[in-house]
Enzyme design. Sequence first.
Site, PDB file in Angstrom:
ATOM      1  N   HIS A   1       0.895  -1.062  -0.230  1.00  0.00           N
ATOM      2  CA  HIS A   1      -0.419  -0.095  -0.328  1.00  0.00           C
ATOM      3  C   HIS A   1       0.776   1.742   0.238  1.00  0.00           C
ATOM      4  O   HIS A   1       1.073   1.916   1.301  1.00  0.00           O
ATOM      5  CB  HIS A   1      -0.985  -0.260   1.805  1.00  0.00           C
TER       6      HIS A   1
ATOM      7  N   MET B   1       1.464   4.818   0.138  1.00  0.00           N
ATOM      8  CA  MET B   1       0.713   6.313   0.607  1.00  0.00           C
ATOM      9  C   MET B   1       2.370   7.216   0.403  1.00  0.00           C
ATOM     10  O   MET B   1       2.782   7.685   1.702  1.00  0.00           O
ATOM     11  CB  MET B   1       0.647   6.526   2.039  1.00  0.00           C
TER      12      MET B   1
END
Length: 215
Positions: free
Chosen positions: A64, A66
């Site tokens: 993920h 970010m």
Amino acid sequence: MIQIAPSILAADFLHLEKDIELVNRCGDVIHLDVMDGTLVPNISFGFSVIDPVAKIARAPMDAHLMVVHPERWFEKLAKDGVQMCSFHWEAAGRNTARHIRLLHDLGLKAGVAVNPDIPVSKLYPYIGQADYFLVMSVFAGFGGQKFIYETLDRVAALKAEIQRRGAQALIEVDGGVYEGNVRAVEEAGVDLVVAGSAVFGAPDPAAAISALRGA
């Protein structure tokens, strides 16, 4: 049955191999939360952690990102054997479709993530392109936050739109999920739950994964 992706951000970094082996045995997916300190306030880890994790990972790895330039990570993640990679719509904007194609060209499943303050309708143009959508149930960048219950309506709307179009895409939720709300999350249409402190903060992480899964 819902799948559980323990987030190693909440693992014991002094004994990380032990926790990765736990996920290999009991979890469905190893979740890698990568923060750059720019798109989100905090910095988590990069390839100094991902590289050794990849050497012992048997469960699929889900990164993920970010980060403000997610495309810079794609090729190296693919070389490390990461199978799934999500990036934030907030970071990609008009390049979202291009990023999905880049991930597919590298053999990865592509996911698009949004924070709770982004209308879930921003994901609709990528239905039929992305393999999965990550609907944040807390604001990205911090662990241990409380689940935002409006997420359930956002997930249900996204699920309905995917089905209306006759498309195939998984829905992932990240943040604040624990045994007390996971069934509501599942009923809303979530396929994959990221769990950090609910797993690694439990007295028995293996039993916590089983309880979350509903097994």
